[in-house]
Design an enzyme around this catalytic site. Structure first.
Site, PDB file in Angstrom:
ATOM      1  N   LYS A  99       0.827  -1.210   0.000  1.00  0.00           N
ATOM      2  CA  LYS A  99       0.000   0.000   0.000  1.00  0.00           C
ATOM      3  C   LYS A  99       0.860   1.260   0.000  1.00  0.00           C
ATOM      4  O   LYS A  99       1.706   1.452   0.872  1.00  0.00           O
ATOM      5  CB  LYS A  99      -0.901  -0.013   1.241  1.00  0.00           C
ATOM      6  N   HIS A 136      -3.298   4.942  -2.473  1.00  0.00           N
ATOM      7  CA  HIS A 136      -4.163   6.033  -2.009  1.00  0.00           C
ATOM      8  C   HIS A 136      -3.827   7.223  -2.893  1.00  0.00           C
ATOM      9  O   HIS A 136      -2.767   7.829  -2.758  1.00  0.00           O
ATOM     10  CB  HIS A 136      -3.924   6.360  -0.531  1.00  0.00           C
TER      11      HIS A 136
HETATM   12  O1  DOR Z   1     -11.383   8.080   5.234  1.00  0.00           O
HETATM   13  C1  DOR Z   1     -10.410   7.372   5.340  1.00  0.00           C
HETATM   14  N1  DOR Z   1     -10.170   6.681   6.472  1.00  0.00           N
HETATM   15  N2  DOR Z   1      -9.555   7.281   4.323  1.00  0.00           N
HETATM   16  C2  DOR Z   1      -8.401   6.631   4.417  1.00  0.00           C
HETATM   17  O2  DOR Z   1      -7.669   6.608   3.458  1.00  0.00           O
HETATM   18  C3  DOR Z   1      -7.982   6.012   5.696  1.00  0.00           C
HETATM   19  C4  DOR Z   1      -9.142   5.694   6.526  1.00  0.00           C
HETATM   20  C5  DOR Z   1      -8.799   5.332   7.936  1.00  0.00           C
HETATM   21  O3  DOR Z   1      -7.896   4.540   8.157  1.00  0.00           O
HETATM   22  O4  DOR Z   1      -9.482   5.821   8.841  1.00  0.00           O
HETATM   23 ZN    ZN Z   2      -8.780   2.958   3.172  1.00  0.00          ZN
END
Ligand code: DOR
Ligand code: ZN
Length: 345
Positions: A99, A136
Site C-alpha cells: 500500500k 491512495h
Molecule cells: O477516510 C479514510 N479513512 N480514508 C483513508 O484513506 C484512511 C481511513 C482510515 O484509516 O481511517
Molecule cells: Zn482505506
C-alpha cells in the site's frame, strides 16, 4: 426483485484495526465477504511480512467461531522498505499487495512516501514478482484544493508511474472523480480501481446537509454529483477494471464528532446491502455479482468463491451505535433505513 443470490463477494479494501476495535468490527466483514484486503495503516504500521503475519493471527483469533473468512494482508510502503521485503512478502503467500500512502494524505499516513523516486527500487521488485501496488491517490499538499487532490495525483504521480513500470499491477483505491474513472478506463492493462458504497450513494452535499456531518467525512472526500454519476456508471458498466472495496474505516464516536474529526466511514455492517441499493438505483442489480464477486478475485489471481449469499428486499435500521471496545461506533445510516437485508441477519 425481492431476493438476490450472489456468489460470495470479497471486500478488496477494508480497515479492520486492531485490539478491541478489531474484535468489534471483523464479524461484520466476515458475515458478508469470503476474503478482504486488509489495510496496513495501524500504529505502528504493518511494514514487514513478520508484522503482517502477527496481525493476520490476531485477525483470525478475533473471528467468530466457525467463520470462513480469509484476511489478505498488505504491507505499508515506506521510503525505507527494502526490495528484499517484497521477496519475503511474496514467499509468505498471505501478502497480496503493497500500500502506497503519500505521506500526510490520510489517517496514519505519516510514515508514507514523500518522494516517489525513493521507492523506485521497491516498485521494480514488485513488478518482477507481480506484487500489486495499492494506491491512495491523493496529493496531500496544503496548496492544492482538497477536492482536486485526486486529479493532481493522477497527473503528477499515477500516470507517470504506470508508464514507468509497464507491467506493475496497480489498484487505484477508492476512486472518487469522473477523471479517475476516465484514467482507469483508458489505462494500460493491469490498472484497476476499487469504489466505495459512500461514493456511489452520496455527493459532497451530504457533508453539509443542514449542518456539518462528520460521519460523512472520509478521504478522499465525497465529490460532486457529476463524479458520483460517473462512479456509478463505472461500477455498473460490467468493466472488469472496477470492483468492490468498501474502505470501511471505523473510528470511535468521539474521534469523529470532534473539532478535528477523523476521516472514515464505517460501512462494514451493511456493505453489500448498500452496494445493492446503489446498483438498484440505476436498474443494474444484474451487474452487482460481477462487480462484487468476480472482477476483484480475477484481478488478484484468486479463485472465485463457490458458495453464495442472499439479499432480501426488506428494509431494516442499523442501530445508532455499535460497541467499539471501550467506546461507541456510529455506523453509516445509523437510525435510518437500508433497503436490502442480508438473509440470516
Ligand atoms: O477516510 C479514510 N479513512 N480514508 C483513508 O484513506 C484512511 C481511513 C482510515 O484509516 O481511517
Ligand atoms: Zn482505506
Amino acid at each position: 426483485m425481492n431476493s438476490l443470490t450472489l456468489r460470495r463477494p470479497d471486500d478488496w479494501h477494508v480497515h479492520l484495526r486492531d485490539g478491541a476495535a478489531l474484535a468489534a468490527v471483523v464479524k461484520f466483514t466476515a458475515q458478508r465477504f469470503g476474503r478482504a484486503i486488509v489495510m496496513p495503516n495501524l500504529k505502528p504500521a504493518i511494514t514487514t511480512t513478520a508484522l503482517a503475519q502477527a496481525y493476520r493471527e490476531r485477525i483470525m483469533a478475533a473471528l467468530p467461531k466457525g467463520a470462513r473468512f480469509e484476511p489478505l494482508l498488505t504491507l505499508y510502503l515506506t521510503e525505507s522498505t527494502a526490495p528484499a521485503e517484497i521477496d519475503r512478502a511474496r514467499a509468505a503467500g498471505f501478502v497480496h499487495g503493497i500500500k502506497l500512502y503519500p505521506a500526510g494524505a490520510t489517517t496514519h499516513s505519516d510514515a508514507g512516501v514523500t518522494d516517489m523516486a525513493k521507492v523506485h527500487g521497491v516498485l521494480a521488485r514488485m513488478e518482477e514478482l507481480d506484487m500489486p501496488l495499492l494506491v491512495h491517490g491523493e496529493t496531500p499538499r496544503p496548496d492544492i484544493d482538497v477536492f482536486d487532490r485526486e486529479t493532481h495525483f493522477i497527473d503528477s504521480v499515477l500516470a507517470p508511474l504506470t508508464e514507468r513500470f509497464r507491467s506493475l499491477r496497480v489498484v487505484f483505491e477508492h476512486i472518487t472523480t469522473a477523471g479517475a474513472v476516465e484514467f482507469v478506463s483508458k489505462a494500460r492493462a493491469g490498472v484497476a480501481a476499487t469504489i466505495t458504497p459512500q461514493h456511489l450513494l452520496h455527493n459532497r452535499n451530504a457533508i453539509f446537509a443542514g449542518g456539518i456531518r462528520p460521519h460523512y467525512y472520509c478521504l478522499p472526500i465525497l465529490k460532486r454529483e457529476h463524479d458520483r454519476e460517473a462512479l456509478l456508471g463505472a461500477a455498473t458498466s460490467g468493466n472488469a477494471r472496477f470492483f468492490l472495496g468498501t474502505d470501511s474505516a471505523p473510528h470511535e464516536r468521539a474521534a469523529k464528532e470532534s473539532a478535528c474529526g477523523c476521516a472514515g466511514m464505517f460501512t462494514a455492517h451493511a456493505a453489500i446491502e448498500l452496494y445493492a441499493e446503489a446498483f438498484e438505483s440505476v436498474g443494474r442489480l444484474d451487474r452487482l455479482e460481477a462487480f462484487a464477486s468476480h472482477f476483484g478475485a480475477d484481478f488478484y489471481g484468486l479463485p472465485r468463491h463457490n458458495d453464495t449469499i442472499t439479499l432480501v428486499k426488506e428494509s431494516w435500521m442499523p442501530p445508532r451505535v455499535y460497541d467499539f471496545g471501550a467506546g461507541a461506533l456510529v455506523p453509516f445510516r445509523a437510525g435510518e433505513s437500508i433497503a436490502w437485508r442480508l438473509a440470516g441477519t
